[in-house]
Design a protein around this motif. Structure first.
Motif, PDB file in Angstrom:
ATOM      1  N   GLY A 120      -9.305  -3.756   5.223  1.00 55.01           N
ATOM      2  CA  GLY A 120      -8.354  -4.802   5.595  1.00 55.01           C
ATOM      3  C   GLY A 120      -7.059  -4.220   6.109  1.00 55.01           C
ATOM      4  N   HIS A 121      -6.653  -3.087   5.552  1.00 54.30           N
ATOM      5  CA  HIS A 121      -5.462  -2.407   6.052  1.00 54.30           C
ATOM      6  C   HIS A 121      -5.752  -1.802   7.417  1.00 54.30           C
ATOM      7  N   THR A 122      -4.706  -1.621   8.192  1.00 51.17           N
ATOM      8  CA  THR A 122      -4.869  -1.066   9.544  1.00 51.17           C
ATOM      9  C   THR A 122      -4.324   0.351   9.665  1.00 51.17           C
ATOM     10  N   LYS A 123      -3.649   0.838   8.618  1.00 53.98           N
ATOM     11  CA  LYS A 123      -3.134   2.218   8.632  1.00 53.98           C
ATOM     12  C   LYS A 123      -3.380   2.869   7.272  1.00 53.98           C
ATOM     13  N   ALA A 124      -2.924   4.098   7.127  1.00 55.73           N
ATOM     14  CA  ALA A 124      -3.181   4.889   5.918  1.00 55.73           C
ATOM     15  C   ALA A 124      -2.706   4.155   4.663  1.00 55.73           C
ATOM     16  N   VAL A 125      -3.506   4.247   3.597  1.00 61.59           N
ATOM     17  CA  VAL A 125      -3.192   3.618   2.312  1.00 61.59           C
ATOM     18  C   VAL A 125      -2.719   4.708   1.351  1.00 61.59           C
ATOM     19  N   HIS A 126      -1.438   4.674   0.972  1.00 63.57           N
ATOM     20  CA  HIS A 126      -0.853   5.691   0.093  1.00 63.57           C
ATOM     21  C   HIS A 126      -0.694   5.203  -1.346  1.00 63.57           C
ATOM     22  N   LEU A 127      -0.839   3.914  -1.588  1.00 59.36           N
ATOM     23  CA  LEU A 127      -0.640   3.356  -2.934  1.00 59.36           C
ATOM     24  C   LEU A 127      -1.904   2.646  -3.385  1.00 59.36           C
ATOM     25  N   THR A 128      -2.415   3.023  -4.561  1.00 60.72           N
ATOM     26  CA  THR A 128      -3.518   2.293  -5.205  1.00 60.72           C
ATOM     27  C   THR A 128      -3.259   2.251  -6.710  1.00 60.72           C
ATOM     28  N   ASP A 129      -3.650   1.166  -7.341  1.00 62.27           N
ATOM     29  CA  ASP A 129      -3.505   1.048  -8.796  1.00 62.27           C
ATOM     30  C   ASP A 129      -4.315  -0.153  -9.284  1.00 62.27           C
ATOM     31  N   PHE A 130      -4.672  -0.128 -10.566  1.00 57.28           N
ATOM     32  CA  PHE A 130      -5.387  -1.237 -11.202  1.00 57.28           C
ATOM     33  C   PHE A 130      -4.393  -2.143 -11.914  1.00 57.28           C
ATOM     34  N   THR A 131      -4.673  -3.431 -11.917  1.00 52.71           N
ATOM     35  CA  THR A 131      -3.869  -4.348 -12.725  1.00 52.71           C
ATOM     36  C   THR A 131      -4.325  -4.251 -14.180  1.00 52.71           C
ATOM     37  N   SER A 132      -3.528  -4.816 -15.068  1.00 51.72           N
ATOM     38  CA  SER A 132      -3.788  -4.643 -16.503  1.00 51.72           C
ATOM     39  C   SER A 132      -5.055  -5.365 -16.977  1.00 51.72           C
ATOM     40  N   ASP A 133      -5.539  -6.377 -16.208  1.00 53.86           N
ATOM     41  CA  ASP A 133      -6.764  -7.072 -16.622  1.00 53.86           C
ATOM     42  C   ASP A 133      -8.029  -6.337 -16.176  1.00 53.86           C
ATOM     43  N   ARG A 134      -7.875  -5.225 -15.414  1.00 58.23           N
ATOM     44  CA  ARG A 134      -8.956  -4.331 -14.976  1.00 58.23           C
ATOM     45  C   ARG A 134      -9.816  -4.912 -13.860  1.00 58.23           C
ATOM     46  N   TYR A 135      -9.560  -6.122 -13.374  1.00 58.72           N
ATOM     47  CA  TYR A 135     -10.436  -6.763 -12.392  1.00 58.72           C
ATOM     48  C   TYR A 135      -9.811  -6.846 -10.999  1.00 58.72           C
TER      49      TYR A 135
END
Length: 531
Positions: A120-135
């Motif tokens: 869905g992104h069109t350029k480099a993705v530098h940030l990823t993380d999980f939310t606290s509910d894990r889903y």
């Protein structure tokens, strides 16, 4: 002709380093284990579950290392381009990572192939993380957007387009699944609530934001960017609390100690600074060989078991804390080593009467300044003693040469005939060491000679004039300090004298009033005789 005697370097008492509890705590690490990666190490993340492995993101790979392993226990290499920001889920079973090709990949830690691909992104993705509910997954990209994704359906939930530049860092709340924070190169840090279509708090860092960190209570937020580390109070709507500027280059990463009382910041200036979270003063400093891009602490252990640092030269540096067993083992090894007397055996052997002694002359190598003193090049000898490395690292050598020149009566000749640069160098040394009690007696003489020689050129060089004014201000302040110290010493003497018990000295046959014997009338009066 008598042989030349080298300059005697006086040994001064060393000014001891201030040893604090922080110094003892942060120095109690073993020598670092260094591992060569395939590229610059951009991200390090510890698994929250035992055995607390850590994921290292470098170039097109993510390697997972065990707590004490020097080889990766797992590798993910299915990236078409540079990988970014490998993060564990709170149960340690899943790992998410961004990529330069704009695709977000979700891996099972026990498998090899990606479970999900989020496009869905069109350029480099530098940030990823999980939310606290894990889903759900939070991602941030160079296309200026941050997005929330649903893991079971691999679908995009929400897109936020508030930033106006690259989004390079962020963190999700561990207490509320709907809250997350992003930092961008547009100098802003934004707090989002997934239940609202826009950000709820915006903070202006003033520099491109490289890293953000939430305190465990999530009432305070730390942001890093440029040379600044800033602390914000989220409970007061993002009010700035502290701004720290202790690095010389861009701050790239932040970490918090296991007890939350120490904040760590890593920078491109090759330093890791440790701050106290009570007053935000630097309590310790680590030096590394190259610029630092990533930093992580094994906070699952109460004593910060490991410090892992990733650098631009592809080196991963791992420091493990010493334990008592290691200390005992090292002490035992030291006891088993040969003693000093083994190595000096025979050096103090006294020959017997019938022995024929073959003496080998020991050639003495003179230092550069001694060679110049031997040739009577007094000015060059002083120049050598004023070289940058000597005057900053070994000022006692410079002092010894000045003292020797003064003893010979040639100090004035060595000081004379200098240009603006040479005189400025000499005045810098005076300013830096004049108030040092070990050097003051010699430097006072040198300063008086400099003023006598160069008083005619005062006012011709702005640089020399500024340095002379600094020296004058330094001397005046030192005199004021000495005066105050003498006053304090006088007060202390008075206090000590008054606190001592008084003793009366018995004098037989003398009265207490005028020194007359008891019963003798005091009838005589003093009379003045005029001659």
């Amino acid at each position: 002709m008598a042989s030349f005697k080298p300059t005697k370097i006086q040994v001064y008492p060393k000014l001891g380093e201030k040893v604090t509890q922080d110094t003892l705590y942060w120095k109690n690490y073993k020598a670092p284990v260094q591992i060569k990666e395939f590229g610059a190490v951009t991200s390090i993340d510890f698994s929250p579950v035992t055995p607390h492995n850590f994921a290292v993101t470098a170039f097109t790979r993510i390697h997972i290392y065990g707590p004490f392993s020097q080889e990766p226990v797992k590798s993910f290499t299915r990236f078409k381009d540079t990988a970014y920001c490998g993060r564990f889920r709170s149960d340690g079973q899943l790992l998410v990572a961004g990529c330069e090709d704009s695709v977000v990949r979700l891996f099972d830690v026990s498998g090899k192939v990606a479970l999900r691909l989020f496009k869905g992104h069109t350029k480099a993705v530098h940030l990823t993380d999980f939310t606290s509910d894990r889903y759900q997954i939070l991602t941030g990209s160079d296309d200026y957007t941050c997005r929330l994704w649903d893991i079971p359906n691999a679908t995009e939930l929400t897109t936020y387009r508030e930033h106006t530049d690259y989004i390079r860092c962020g963190v999700t709340s561990k207490l509320n699944r709907d809250l997350f924070i992003t930092g961008s190169y547009d100098h802003t840090v934004k707090l989002f609530d997934a239940r609202v279509e826009k950000s709820v708090i915006t903070m202006d860092h003033g520099q491109p934001v490289e890293s953000v960190l939430l305190y465990p209570s999530e009432g305070l937020l730390v942001s890093a960017g440029g040379r600044h580390v800033k602390v914000w109070d989220l409970l007061k709507g993002g009010q700035p609390l502290v701004s720290l500027k202790n690095h010389h280059k861009t701050v790239t990463s932040l970490a918090l100690s296991s007890n939350g009382q120490r904040l760590l910041s890593a920078s491109l200036d090759r330093h890791v600074k440790v701050y106290s979270t009570t007053n935000y003063k630097v309590v310790h400093n680590f030096d590394y060989a190259a610029s630092i891009l990533s930093l992580a602490l094994a906070v699952s252990h109460p004593d910060d078991e490991s410090i892992v640092v990733g650098m631009t030269n592809s080196i991963l540096s791992i420091k493990h804390r010493k334990n008592q067993e290691d200390s005992k083992e090292i002490a035992g090894q030291q006891r088993r080593r040969p003693s000093y007397r083994v190595f000096v055996k025979g050096k103090n052997y006294v020959p017997k009467q019938d022995d024929y002694l073959v003496s080998k002359p020991v050639k003495e190598h003179l230092a550069k300044y001694d060679k110049q003193l031997r040739r009577f090049n007094v000015s060059k000898a002083l120049d050598t003693a004023l070289e940058t490395w000597i005057r900053f690292r070994k000022p006692e050598i410079t002092m010894a040469v000045i003292k020797e020149l003064d003893r010979r009566g040639t100090l004035k000749n060595a000081l004379a005939g200098r240009d603006e640069r040479g005189l400025s160098q000499l005045l810098n040394f005076l300013i830096g060491n004049f108030v040092d009690a070990r050097f003051t007696p010699v430097l006072v003489t040198a300063a008086e000679m400099i003023l006598d020689i160069y008083q005619s050129i005062i006012g011709q060089s702005p640089l020399v004039d500024r340095q002379l004014l600094r020296l004058q201000d330094l001397v005046e302040k030192e005199l004021d300090y000495q005066k105050e110290l003498l006053e304090v010493l006088g007060m202390l003497d008075t206090m000590f004298a008054s606190s001592l018990p008084r003793k009366e000295v018995p004098c037989s046959g003398i009265g207490k009033s005028n020194g007359l014997t008891q019963g003798e009338p005091s009838t005589s009066k003093p009379q003045l005789q005029v001659t």
